[in-house]
Design a protein around this motif. Structure first.
Motif, PDB file in Angstrom:
ATOM      1  N   MET A 219      21.597  -6.885  62.432  1.00 26.74           N
ATOM      2  CA  MET A 219      21.989  -6.322  61.152  1.00 26.74           C
ATOM      3  C   MET A 219      20.786  -6.163  60.222  1.00 26.74           C
ATOM      4  SD  MET A 219      24.404  -5.045  59.338  1.00 26.74           S
ATOM      5  CE  MET A 219      26.033  -5.517  59.767  1.00 26.74           C
ATOM      6  N   ALA A 220      19.837  -7.101  60.268  1.00 31.42           N
ATOM      7  CA  ALA A 220      18.652  -7.007  59.399  1.00 31.42           C
ATOM      8  C   ALA A 220      17.868  -5.716  59.629  1.00 31.42           C
ATOM      9  CB  ALA A 220      17.769  -8.233  59.575  1.00 31.42           C
ATOM     10  N   PRO A 221      17.684  -5.272  60.888  1.00 30.44           N
ATOM     11  CA  PRO A 221      16.963  -4.003  61.068  1.00 30.44           C
ATOM     12  C   PRO A 221      17.681  -2.823  60.407  1.00 30.44           C
ATOM     13  CG  PRO A 221      17.006  -5.217  63.126  1.00 30.44           C
ATOM     14  CD  PRO A 221      17.931  -5.933  62.178  1.00 30.44           C
ATOM     15  N   LEU A 222      18.987  -2.779  60.522  1.00 30.83           N
ATOM     16  CA  LEU A 222      19.749  -1.697  59.909  1.00 30.83           C
ATOM     17  C   LEU A 222      19.615  -1.741  58.389  1.00 30.83           C
ATOM     18  CD1 LEU A 222      21.695   0.680  60.228  1.00 30.83           C
ATOM     19  CD2 LEU A 222      23.588  -0.968  60.200  1.00 30.83           C
ATOM     20  N   ILE A 223      19.697  -2.933  57.821  1.00 29.44           N
ATOM     21  CA  ILE A 223      19.541  -3.092  56.368  1.00 29.44           C
ATOM     22  C   ILE A 223      18.146  -2.645  55.940  1.00 29.44           C
ATOM     23  CG2 ILE A 223      19.408  -4.786  54.496  1.00 29.44           C
ATOM     24  CD1 ILE A 223      21.664  -6.324  56.015  1.00 29.44           C
ATOM     25  N   ALA A 224      17.131  -3.040  56.689  1.00 27.35           N
ATOM     26  CA  ALA A 224      15.753  -2.643  56.358  1.00 27.35           C
ATOM     27  C   ALA A 224      15.611  -1.129  56.384  1.00 27.35           C
ATOM     28  CB  ALA A 224      14.768  -3.300  57.336  1.00 27.35           C
ATOM     29  N   LEU A 225      16.190  -0.489  57.384  1.00 29.87           N
ATOM     30  CA  LEU A 225      16.111   0.968  57.498  1.00 29.87           C
ATOM     31  C   LEU A 225      16.807   1.649  56.323  1.00 29.87           C
ATOM     32  CD1 LEU A 225      15.578   3.665  58.922  1.00 29.87           C
ATOM     33  CD2 LEU A 225      17.568   3.208  60.362  1.00 29.87           C
ATOM     34  N   VAL A 226      18.021   1.237  56.032  1.00 27.35           N
ATOM     35  CA  VAL A 226      18.802   1.886  54.975  1.00 27.35           C
ATOM     36  C   VAL A 226      18.195   1.619  53.591  1.00 27.35           C
ATOM     37  CG1 VAL A 226      21.056   1.909  53.813  1.00 27.35           C
ATOM     38  CG2 VAL A 226      20.924   1.926  56.324  1.00 27.35           C
ATOM     39  N   VAL A 227      17.879   0.365  53.305  1.00 28.60           N
ATOM     40  CA  VAL A 227      17.321   0.020  51.990  1.00 28.60           C
ATOM     41  C   VAL A 227      15.925   0.620  51.832  1.00 28.60           C
ATOM     42  CG1 VAL A 227      16.536  -1.897  50.538  1.00 28.60           C
ATOM     43  CG2 VAL A 227      18.742  -2.037  51.700  1.00 28.60           C
ATOM     44  N   GLY A 228      15.100   0.529  52.876  1.00 23.43           N
ATOM     45  CA  GLY A 228      13.762   1.110  52.800  1.00 23.43           C
ATOM     46  C   GLY A 228      13.804   2.608  52.557  1.00 23.43           C
ATOM     47  N   THR A 229      14.705   3.302  53.249  1.00 25.54           N
ATOM     48  CA  THR A 229      14.843   4.748  53.063  1.00 25.54           C
ATOM     49  C   THR A 229      15.322   5.064  51.650  1.00 25.54           C
ATOM     50  OG1 THR A 229      15.313   5.084  55.414  1.00 25.54           O
ATOM     51  CG2 THR A 229      16.028   6.827  53.901  1.00 25.54           C
ATOM     52  N   ALA A 230      16.318   4.332  51.173  1.00 25.27           N
ATOM     53  CA  ALA A 230      16.861   4.582  49.831  1.00 25.27           C
ATOM     54  C   ALA A 230      15.805   4.342  48.753  1.00 25.27           C
ATOM     55  CB  ALA A 230      18.082   3.702  49.587  1.00 25.27           C
ATOM     56  N   LEU A 231      15.060   3.246  48.866  1.00 23.94           N
ATOM     57  CA  LEU A 231      14.034   2.961  47.859  1.00 23.94           C
ATOM     58  C   LEU A 231      12.907   3.984  47.907  1.00 23.94           C
ATOM     59  CD1 LEU A 231      13.845  -0.943  48.058  1.00 23.94           C
ATOM     60  CD2 LEU A 231      14.887   0.472  46.259  1.00 23.94           C
ATOM     61  N   ALA A 232      12.527   4.402  49.101  1.00 24.70           N
ATOM     62  CA  ALA A 232      11.480   5.422  49.222  1.00 24.70           C
ATOM     63  C   ALA A 232      11.959   6.745  48.629  1.00 24.70           C
ATOM     64  CB  ALA A 232      11.083   5.598  50.685  1.00 24.70           C
ATOM     65  N   ARG A 233      13.204   7.082  48.886  1.00 28.28           N
ATOM     66  CA  ARG A 233      13.741   8.331  48.331  1.00 28.28           C
ATOM     67  C   ARG A 233      13.806   8.260  46.814  1.00 28.28           C
ATOM     68  NH1 ARG A 233      13.253  12.717  47.313  1.00 28.28           N
ATOM     69  NH2 ARG A 233      14.925  14.217  47.097  1.00 28.28           N
ATOM     70  N   LEU A 234      14.193   7.108  46.275  1.00 26.16           N
ATOM     71  CA  LEU A 234      14.206   6.938  44.816  1.00 26.16           C
ATOM     72  C   LEU A 234      12.802   7.081  44.246  1.00 26.16           C
ATOM     73  CD1 LEU A 234      16.747   4.005  44.301  1.00 26.16           C
ATOM     74  CD2 LEU A 234      16.978   6.380  43.534  1.00 26.16           C
ATOM     75  N   ALA A 235      11.822   6.513  44.928  1.00 30.51           N
ATOM     76  CA  ALA A 235      10.433   6.651  44.475  1.00 30.51           C
ATOM     77  C   ALA A 235      10.036   8.122  44.451  1.00 30.51           C
ATOM     78  CB  ALA A 235       9.502   5.849  45.383  1.00 30.51           C
ATOM     79  N   GLY A 236      10.469   8.869  45.442  1.00 28.96           N
ATOM     80  CA  GLY A 236      10.187  10.308  45.458  1.00 28.96           C
ATOM     81  C   GLY A 236      10.845  11.027  44.290  1.00 28.96           C
ATOM     82  N   LEU A 237      12.045  10.624  43.969  1.00 28.74           N
ATOM     83  CA  LEU A 237      12.770  11.269  42.872  1.00 28.74           C
ATOM     84  C   LEU A 237      12.163  10.975  41.503  1.00 28.74           C
ATOM     85  CD1 LEU A 237      16.455  10.745  44.078  1.00 28.74           C
ATOM     86  CD2 LEU A 237      15.173  12.909  43.993  1.00 28.74           C
ATOM     87  N   VAL A 238      11.481   9.836  41.376  1.00 31.97           N
ATOM     88  CA  VAL A 238      10.867   9.501  40.083  1.00 31.97           C
ATOM     89  C   VAL A 238       9.402   9.908  40.012  1.00 31.97           C
ATOM     90  CG1 VAL A 238      12.509   7.659  39.570  1.00 31.97           C
ATOM     91  CG2 VAL A 238      10.335   7.105  40.693  1.00 31.97           C
ATOM     92  N   GLY A 239       8.939  10.651  41.017  1.00 30.63           N
ATOM     93  CA  GLY A 239       7.614  11.238  40.874  1.00 30.63           C
ATOM     94  C   GLY A 239       6.559  10.879  41.909  1.00 30.63           C
ATOM     95  N   VAL A 240       6.864  10.043  42.884  1.00 30.26           N
ATOM     96  CA  VAL A 240       5.890   9.756  43.936  1.00 30.26           C
ATOM     97  C   VAL A 240       5.913  10.933  44.908  1.00 30.26           C
ATOM     98  CG1 VAL A 240       5.187   8.160  45.764  1.00 30.26           C
ATOM     99  CG2 VAL A 240       6.223   7.264  43.661  1.00 30.26           C
ATOM    100  N   ALA A 241       4.922  11.799  44.772  1.00 33.76           N
ATOM    101  CA  ALA A 241       4.919  13.077  45.498  1.00 33.76           C
ATOM    102  C   ALA A 241       4.982  12.885  47.008  1.00 33.76           C
ATOM    103  CB  ALA A 241       3.676  13.881  45.119  1.00 33.76           C
ATOM    104  N   ALA A 242       4.319  11.869  47.543  1.00 33.34           N
ATOM    105  CA  ALA A 242       4.295  11.651  48.991  1.00 33.34           C
ATOM    106  C   ALA A 242       5.675  11.299  49.547  1.00 33.34           C
ATOM    107  CB  ALA A 242       3.300  10.548  49.341  1.00 33.34           C
ATOM    108  N   LEU A 243       6.574  10.880  48.677  1.00 33.37           N
ATOM    109  CA  LEU A 243       7.918  10.487  49.120  1.00 33.37           C
ATOM    110  C   LEU A 243       8.988  11.461  48.627  1.00 33.37           C
ATOM    111  CD1 LEU A 243       7.623   6.642  48.564  1.00 33.37           C
ATOM    112  CD2 LEU A 243       7.404   7.915  50.709  1.00 33.37           C
TER     113      LEU A 243
END
Length: 148
Positions: free
Chosen positions: A1-25
């Protein structure tokens, strides 16, 4: 379960970073690369944590030679692949290699589930949920490898 959580949370946080201006994401493709990389960092590190390592060695199907070496090798490949996912020039190749690695390691998960091997005192993930997880991980890697 931890790998799935890492994938989902990591993707969501990276996408949020992209939405707030981190161009690479800025986009789902780079966010998925970060999420999958985080997942493989989590799973790769576990190969070397003493509390988990002995159990991971026991997960290796009995017919395979040198289980300790195989656990070390797969852990290193997961960590190298995670780094490869974060480098745009190598991300597609890393994702493809990691998808193949997940498929190659699947027999160990089947063996562990059938033999009742525990991981840090918890039973191995039952076969059906593990299979669904593995299909999801391979799908995400394929999206990165063949996607935008």
């Amino acid at each position: 379960m931890a790998p799935l959580i890492a994938l989902v949370v990591g993707t969501a946080l990276a996408r949020l970073a992209g939405l707030v201006g981190v161009a690479a994401l800025d986009g789902w493709h780079p966010a998925l690369r970060v999420g999958l990389a985080l997942m493989f960092v989590v799973t790769g590190v576990v190969h070397f944590v003493p509390a988990y390592r002995a159990d991971m060695v026991r997960m290796v199907p009995p017919g395979l030679p040198r289980p300790e070496f195989l656990v070390t090798l797969t852990g290193v490949l997961e960590l190298v692949g995670a780094v490869g996912l974060l480098v745009p020039a190598t991300a597609r190749w890393a994702a493809g290699g990691l998808a193949l690695l997940v498929l190659a390691m699947f027999p160990a998960n089947v063996s562990a589930a059938r033999r009742g091997v525990t991981l840090a005192g918890r039973p191995a993930t039952p076969l059906v949920p593990r299979t669904v997880e593995q299909v999801f991980f391979v799908t995400v890697a394929a999206v990165i490898s063949f996607g935008a």
